[in-house]
Design a protein around this motif. Structure first.
Motif, short mmCIF file in Angstrom:
data_model
loop_
_atom_site.label_atom_id
_atom_site.label_comp_id
_atom_site.label_asym_id
_atom_site.label_seq_id
_atom_site.Cartn_x
_atom_site.Cartn_y
_atom_site.Cartn_z
N VAL A 116 -3.16 -47.19 14.37
CA VAL A 116 -3.71 -45.95 14.93
C VAL A 116 -4.11 -45.00 13.80
O VAL A 116 -5.21 -44.45 13.79
N ALA A 117 -3.23 -44.81 12.83
CA ALA A 117 -3.52 -43.92 11.69
C ALA A 117 -4.75 -44.39 10.92
O ALA A 117 -5.53 -43.57 10.42
N ASP A 118 -4.93 -45.70 10.83
CA ASP A 118 -6.07 -46.26 10.09
C ASP A 118 -7.41 -45.95 10.74
O ASP A 118 -8.45 -46.17 10.12
N GLU A 176 -8.60 -33.64 2.67
CA GLU A 176 -7.39 -32.81 2.67
C GLU A 176 -6.98 -32.36 4.07
O GLU A 176 -5.97 -31.67 4.21
N MET A 177 -7.73 -32.75 5.08
CA MET A 177 -7.31 -32.42 6.45
C MET A 177 -6.01 -33.15 6.76
O MET A 177 -5.80 -34.29 6.34
N VAL A 178 -5.15 -32.47 7.49
CA VAL A 178 -3.92 -33.07 8.01
C VAL A 178 -4.14 -33.22 9.51
O VAL A 178 -4.50 -32.26 10.19
N VAL A 179 -3.93 -34.43 10.03
CA VAL A 179 -4.21 -34.70 11.44
C VAL A 179 -2.95 -35.24 12.11
O VAL A 179 -2.44 -36.29 11.72
N ASP A 180 -2.46 -34.50 13.09
CA ASP A 180 -1.39 -35.00 13.94
C ASP A 180 -2.05 -35.79 15.06
O ASP A 180 -2.88 -35.25 15.79
N ILE A 181 -1.69 -37.05 15.17
CA ILE A 181 -2.23 -37.91 16.20
C ILE A 181 -1.11 -38.15 17.22
O ILE A 181 -0.08 -38.73 16.89
N ILE A 182 -1.33 -37.68 18.43
CA ILE A 182 -0.34 -37.86 19.49
C ILE A 182 -0.94 -38.81 20.52
O ILE A 182 -2.02 -38.55 21.05
N ILE A 183 -0.24 -39.91 20.76
CA ILE A 183 -0.70 -40.94 21.69
C ILE A 183 0.24 -40.96 22.89
O ILE A 183 1.46 -40.93 22.72
N GLY A 219 -8.83 -37.72 5.82
CA GLY A 219 -7.68 -36.90 6.15
C GLY A 219 -6.40 -37.72 6.16
O GLY A 219 -6.42 -38.94 6.07
N ARG A 220 -5.29 -37.01 6.25
CA ARG A 220 -3.97 -37.64 6.29
C ARG A 220 -3.44 -37.57 7.71
O ARG A 220 -3.27 -36.48 8.25
N GLY A 221 -3.18 -38.71 8.31
CA GLY A 221 -2.74 -38.74 9.69
C GLY A 221 -1.27 -39.07 9.84
O GLY A 221 -0.74 -39.88 9.08
N GLU A 222 -0.64 -38.41 10.78
CA GLU A 222 0.72 -38.73 11.19
C GLU A 222 0.67 -39.03 12.67
O GLU A 222 0.11 -38.26 13.45
N VAL A 223 1.26 -40.17 13.07
CA VAL A 223 1.15 -40.63 14.45
C VAL A 223 2.50 -40.47 15.16
O VAL A 223 3.55 -40.83 14.63
N ARG A 224 2.41 -39.92 16.34
CA ARG A 224 3.57 -39.83 17.24
C ARG A 224 3.14 -40.45 18.57
O ARG A 224 2.08 -40.12 19.09
N VAL A 225 3.96 -41.34 19.10
CA VAL A 225 3.63 -42.01 20.36
C VAL A 225 4.67 -41.60 21.39
O VAL A 225 5.88 -41.70 21.15
N TYR A 249 -1.35 -52.32 24.02
CA TYR A 249 -1.19 -50.87 23.91
C TYR A 249 -1.82 -50.32 22.64
O TYR A 249 -2.37 -49.23 22.65
N THR A 250 -1.75 -51.07 21.55
CA THR A 250 -2.38 -50.61 20.31
C THR A 250 -3.89 -50.55 20.46
O THR A 250 -4.52 -49.59 20.02
N LYS A 251 -4.47 -51.54 21.09
CA LYS A 251 -5.92 -51.53 21.30
C LYS A 251 -6.33 -50.32 22.13
O LYS A 251 -7.31 -49.63 21.82
N ALA A 252 -5.60 -50.04 23.21
CA ALA A 252 -5.92 -48.87 24.04
C ALA A 252 -5.76 -47.59 23.23
O ALA A 252 -6.59 -46.68 23.33
N ALA A 253 -4.72 -47.51 22.42
CA ALA A 253 -4.47 -46.31 21.61
C ALA A 253 -5.56 -46.10 20.56
O ALA A 253 -6.05 -44.98 20.38
N THR A 254 -5.96 -47.17 19.87
CA THR A 254 -7.02 -47.02 18.86
C THR A 254 -8.35 -46.67 19.52
O THR A 254 -9.14 -45.91 18.96
N ARG A 255 -8.59 -47.18 20.70
CA ARG A 255 -9.81 -46.82 21.42
C ARG A 255 -9.78 -45.35 21.85
O ARG A 255 -10.82 -44.68 21.87
N ALA A 256 -8.61 -44.83 22.18
CA ALA A 256 -8.48 -43.41 22.55
C ALA A 256 -8.78 -42.53 21.33
O ALA A 256 -9.47 -41.51 21.45
N VAL A 257 -8.28 -42.92 20.17
CA VAL A 257 -8.58 -42.17 18.94
C VAL A 257 -10.06 -42.26 18.63
O VAL A 257 -10.70 -41.25 18.30
#
Length: 118
Positions: A70-72, A50-57, A77-83, A21-29
């Motif tokens: 996923v955040a990496d 300084e961009m703030v990025v909400d990452i929704i998986i 920018g600064r990413g916050e991940v929600r799955v 699932y992580t591989k699929a998620a990182t490929r989606a990003v």
């Protein structure tokens, strides 16, 4: 200054054989990032870092995603991940889990003064 929503990037990723699932998620990003070239930060004179990025998986089994991996994926920018539950698992002919599919939405925010970006 308040954060202002500027851009949404969308992507889809798969893991065809590994059921990862992580591989699929990182490929989606990766897919979402590579379909766009954002100049919005530059246009407003804000450093990209300084961009703030909400990452929704979205995946069928959210607890199997490594959020830090996923955040990496963000180049800046600064990413916050929600799955969340979403995506799709496509079964093999024998009924076992086959291809894992993940969806990603990256929502980019900039910290801009009131009235900017409108």
């Amino acid at each position: 200054m308040p954060l202002k929503r500027m851009v949404m990037e969308l992507g889809m990723g798969t893991d065809i054989r590994g059921q990862d699932y992580t591989k699929a998620a990182t490929r989606a990003v990766h897919n979402a990032l590579r379909q766009n070239s954002l100049v919005v930060a530059d246009a407003f004179g804000v450093p990209r870092e300084e961009m703030v990025v909400d990452i929704i998986i979205g995946v069928a089994e959210p607890d199997k995603v490594d959020k830090q991996a996923v955040a990496d994926m963000l180049p800046y920018g600064r990413g916050e991940v929600r799955v969340e539950r979403g995506g799709m698992d496509t079964p093999k002919d024998d009924g076992s889990r086959g291809t894992i599919m993940a969806n990603a939405a990256l929502i980019v925010y900039l910290d801009l003064p009131d009235g900017a970006g409108q």
